[in-house]
Write a protein that holds these residues in place. Structure first.
Motif, PDB file in Angstrom:
ATOM      1  N   LEU A 143       0.836  -1.204   0.000  1.00 36.46           N
ATOM      2  CA  LEU A 143       0.000   0.000   0.000  1.00 36.46           C
ATOM      3  C   LEU A 143       0.872   1.255   0.000  1.00 36.46           C
ATOM      4  CD1 LEU A 143      -2.706   1.458   0.059  1.00 36.46           C
ATOM      5  CD2 LEU A 143      -2.669   1.259   2.561  1.00 36.46           C
ATOM      6  N   GLU A 144       1.921   1.269   0.815  1.00 38.64           N
ATOM      7  CA  GLU A 144       2.800   2.446   0.880  1.00 38.64           C
ATOM      8  C   GLU A 144       3.484   2.710  -0.461  1.00 38.64           C
ATOM      9  OE1 GLU A 144       5.486   2.191   4.201  1.00 38.64           O
ATOM     10  OE2 GLU A 144       3.885   2.611   5.649  1.00 38.64           O
ATOM     11  N   SER A 145       3.877   1.646  -1.136  1.00 38.83           N
ATOM     12  CA  SER A 145       4.494   1.794  -2.456  1.00 38.83           C
ATOM     13  C   SER A 145       3.496   2.430  -3.433  1.00 38.83           C
ATOM     14  CB  SER A 145       4.942   0.418  -2.957  1.00 38.83           C
ATOM     15  OG  SER A 145       5.412   0.506  -4.265  1.00 38.83           O
ATOM     16  N   PHE A 146       2.260   1.985  -3.373  1.00 36.35           N
ATOM     17  CA  PHE A 146       1.214   2.537  -4.235  1.00 36.35           C
ATOM     18  C   PHE A 146       0.937   4.009  -3.877  1.00 36.35           C
ATOM     19  CE2 PHE A 146      -3.290   3.443  -5.084  1.00 36.35           C
ATOM     20  CZ  PHE A 146      -3.301   3.238  -6.459  1.00 36.35           C
ATOM     21  N   GLN A 147       0.880   4.307  -2.586  1.00 35.00           N
ATOM     22  CA  GLN A 147       0.632   5.684  -2.142  1.00 35.00           C
ATOM     23  C   GLN A 147       1.756   6.626  -2.598  1.00 35.00           C
ATOM     24  OE1 GLN A 147       0.230   4.638   2.024  1.00 35.00           O
ATOM     25  NE2 GLN A 147      -1.916   5.289   2.010  1.00 35.00           N
ATOM     26  N   LYS A 148       2.994   6.150  -2.527  1.00 39.27           N
ATOM     27  CA  LYS A 148       4.116   6.977  -2.990  1.00 39.27           C
ATOM     28  C   LYS A 148       3.982   7.290  -4.465  1.00 39.27           C
ATOM     29  CE  LYS A 148       7.521   5.555   0.423  1.00 39.27           C
ATOM     30  NZ  LYS A 148       8.591   4.627   0.741  1.00 39.27           N
ATOM     31  N   MET A 149       3.587   6.284  -5.221  1.00 34.66           N
ATOM     32  CA  MET A 149       3.398   6.488  -6.658  1.00 34.66           C
ATOM     33  C   MET A 149       2.272   7.487  -6.901  1.00 34.66           C
ATOM     34  SD  MET A 149       2.733   3.624  -9.571  1.00 34.66           S
ATOM     35  CE  MET A 149       3.217   3.909 -11.262  1.00 34.66           C
ATOM     36  N   PHE A 150       1.185   7.342  -6.157  1.00 33.77           N
ATOM     37  CA  PHE A 150       0.043   8.261  -6.279  1.00 33.77           C
ATOM     38  C   PHE A 150       0.489   9.699  -6.014  1.00 33.77           C
ATOM     39  CE2 PHE A 150      -3.307  10.773  -4.385  1.00 33.77           C
ATOM     40  CZ  PHE A 150      -4.358  10.609  -5.275  1.00 33.77           C
ATOM     41  N   LEU A 151       1.172   9.907  -4.897  1.00 33.82           N
ATOM     42  CA  LEU A 151       1.607  11.259  -4.530  1.00 33.82           C
ATOM     43  C   LEU A 151       2.620  11.815  -5.525  1.00 33.82           C
ATOM     44  CD1 LEU A 151       1.913  10.813  -0.663  1.00 33.82           C
ATOM     45  CD2 LEU A 151       0.181  12.133  -1.902  1.00 33.82           C
ATOM     46  N   HIS A 152       3.503  10.951  -6.009  1.00 35.33           N
ATOM     47  CA  HIS A 152       4.535  11.373  -6.968  1.00 35.33           C
ATOM     48  C   HIS A 152       3.899  11.822  -8.288  1.00 35.33           C
ATOM     49  CE1 HIS A 152       8.802  11.672  -7.512  1.00 35.33           C
ATOM     50  NE2 HIS A 152       8.788  10.967  -8.632  1.00 35.33           N
ATOM     51  N   ARG A 153       2.768  11.184  -8.638  1.00 33.29           N
ATOM     52  CA  ARG A 153       2.101  11.513  -9.903  1.00 33.29           C
ATOM     53  C   ARG A 153       1.134  12.696  -9.765  1.00 33.29           C
ATOM     54  NH1 ARG A 153       2.471  12.477 -14.740  1.00 33.29           N
ATOM     55  NH2 ARG A 153       1.608  14.337 -13.876  1.00 33.29           N
ATOM     56  N   PHE A 154       0.423  12.777  -8.629  1.00 31.65           N
ATOM     57  CA  PHE A 154      -0.698  13.713  -8.543  1.00 31.65           C
ATOM     58  C   PHE A 154      -0.516  14.902  -7.602  1.00 31.65           C
ATOM     59  CE2 PHE A 154      -2.633   9.716  -9.959  1.00 31.65           C
ATOM     60  CZ  PHE A 154      -3.209  10.158 -11.131  1.00 31.65           C
ATOM     61  N   LEU A 155       0.493  14.866  -6.736  1.00 27.49           N
ATOM     62  CA  LEU A 155       0.650  15.972  -5.794  1.00 27.49           C
ATOM     63  C   LEU A 155       2.098  16.444  -5.786  1.00 27.49           C
ATOM     64  CD1 LEU A 155      -1.104  17.606  -3.759  1.00 27.49           C
ATOM     65  CD2 LEU A 155      -0.237  16.089  -1.987  1.00 27.49           C
ATOM     66  N   PHE A 156       2.410  17.378  -6.686  1.00 26.73           N
ATOM     67  CA  PHE A 156       3.781  17.869  -6.804  1.00 26.73           C
ATOM     68  C   PHE A 156       4.161  18.740  -5.616  1.00 26.73           C
ATOM     69  CE2 PHE A 156       2.517  17.020 -11.177  1.00 26.73           C
ATOM     70  CZ  PHE A 156       3.567  16.221 -11.590  1.00 26.73           C
ATOM     71  N   SER A 157       3.165  19.382  -5.042  1.00 29.26           N
ATOM     72  CA  SER A 157       3.390  20.270  -3.913  1.00 29.26           C
ATOM     73  C   SER A 157       2.163  20.206  -3.014  1.00 29.26           C
ATOM     74  CB  SER A 157       3.573  21.686  -4.447  1.00 29.26           C
ATOM     75  OG  SER A 157       4.394  22.430  -3.624  1.00 29.26           O
ATOM     76  N   SER A 158       2.373  20.058  -1.722  1.00 25.92           N
ATOM     77  CA  SER A 158       1.220  19.999  -0.815  1.00 25.92           C
ATOM     78  C   SER A 158       0.576  21.380  -0.707  1.00 25.92           C
ATOM     79  CB  SER A 158       1.667  19.526   0.572  1.00 25.92           C
ATOM     80  OG  SER A 158       2.376  20.562   1.235  1.00 25.92           O
ATOM     81  N   VAL A 159      -0.656  21.409  -0.241  1.00 23.34           N
ATOM     82  CA  VAL A 159      -1.352  22.682  -0.039  1.00 23.34           C
ATOM     83  C   VAL A 159      -0.568  23.541   0.950  1.00 23.34           C
ATOM     84  CG1 VAL A 159      -3.496  23.746   0.783  1.00 23.34           C
ATOM     85  CG2 VAL A 159      -3.594  21.662  -0.546  1.00 23.34           C
ATOM     86  N   ALA A 160      -0.005  22.900   1.965  1.00 22.99           N
ATOM     87  CA  ALA A 160       0.793  23.627   2.958  1.00 22.99           C
ATOM     88  C   ALA A 160       2.022  24.265   2.307  1.00 22.99           C
ATOM     89  CB  ALA A 160       1.226  22.679   4.080  1.00 22.99           C
TER      90      ALA A 160
END
Length: 200
Positions: A143-160
Motif C-alpha cells: 500500500l505504501e508503495s502505491f501511495q508513494k506512486m500516487f503522490l509522486h504523480r498527482f501531488l507535486f506540492s502539498s497545499v501547505a
C-alpha cells in the motif's frame, strides 16, 4: 547552485506517467480480489481531496493573511525598534525582524483551517478507514508503495507548501519595498541595521 535553474526546474524525471499509475492501480485492485471496490472508493476520496485545491482561493487566503499581519504591526513598537522617518519602512523592518514567528503562527492557523475545510469536502475518517482496510488486505509495504506512486504523480506540492510559498513571496515583496527617504530597498536597510547591532 544556479538559482534561476532551480526556479524553472521541471518535475522529477522519475514522475510516473498516468498510464503507469493506472496500471499499478489495476494490479492492486486485482490483488484485492472481491474487495477491489475499496480501491475505487479510496482513489475517489484521494482524487477529491486533491481536486479541491483552488489556486485562486489559496492566493486570496495568502493575501488576507498578509493583510492581517501588516495590520497587526504596531507603529509604536516599530518606532521603538527602528529610527526611520518613513512609517512603512519601520513596519517592514519590524516585519523582517519578526518574520519567522509571524510566518509560523500564520502557517499553524492555515493548517487548522484547512483541516476543518477538507473534512467538510472529503470524509477524512472514511478515507483513513478505507486505507486501513486496504492495508490489512494487501500489506503495509504494498500500500505504501502505491501511495508513494500516487503522490509522486498527482501531488507535486502539498497545499501547505503552496501556502508557504505564497506567504514567502508576499514577505519578499515587502522586503523589496523602497524606502522613500533613502531610496534603498528595505531589506538592505535591515542588513545595515543588523551589521550595526552586531558590531555595536
Amino acid at each position: 547552485m544556479d538559482i534561476f535553474e532551480a526556479y524553472l526546474s521541471s518535475p522529477d524525471k522519475s514522475t510516473p506517467t498516468f498510464s503507469a499509475f493506472f496500471q499499478s492501480a489495476q494490479d492492486l485492485k486485482e490483488s484485492l480480489g472481491t474487495k477491489g471496490y475499496l480501491l475505487d472508493h479510496y482513489l475517489s476520496l484521494c482524487f477529491r481531496l486533491i481536486a479541491q485545491i483552488d489556486f485562486v482561493s489559496l492566493q486570496d487566503e495568502v493575501s488576507e493573511a498578509m493583510i492581517a499581519i501588516m495590520k497587526s504591526i504596531s507603529d509604536a513598537e516599530a518606532e521603538k525598534a527602528f529610527a526611520c522617518q518613513e512609517v512603512y519602512t519601520r513596519q517592514i523592518l519590524w516585519l523582517i525582524s519578526h518574520a519567522d514567528a509571524l510566518l509560523e503562527q500564520t502557517f499553524q492557523d492555515f493548517i487548522q483551517e484547512k483541516a476543518l475545510v477538507s473534512g467538510i469536502s472529503v470524509d477524512i475518517i472514511d478515507l483513513r478507514q478505507t486505507e486501513e482496510k486496504i492495508k490489512v488486505l494487501v500489506g503495509q509495504e504494498k500500500l505504501e508503495s502505491f501511495q508513494k506512486m500516487f503522490l509522486h504523480r498527482f501531488l507535486f506540492s502539498s497545499v501547505a507548501q503552496l501556502f508557504l510559498q505564497g506567504m514567502t513571496t508576499e514577505f519578499i515583496r515587502r522586503f523589496l519595498t523602497t524606502d522613500i527617504e533613502t531610496g534603498s530597498e528595505v531589506f538592505r536597510i535591515h542588513l545595515k541595521h543588523f551589521v550595526h547591532e552586531k558590531n555595536g
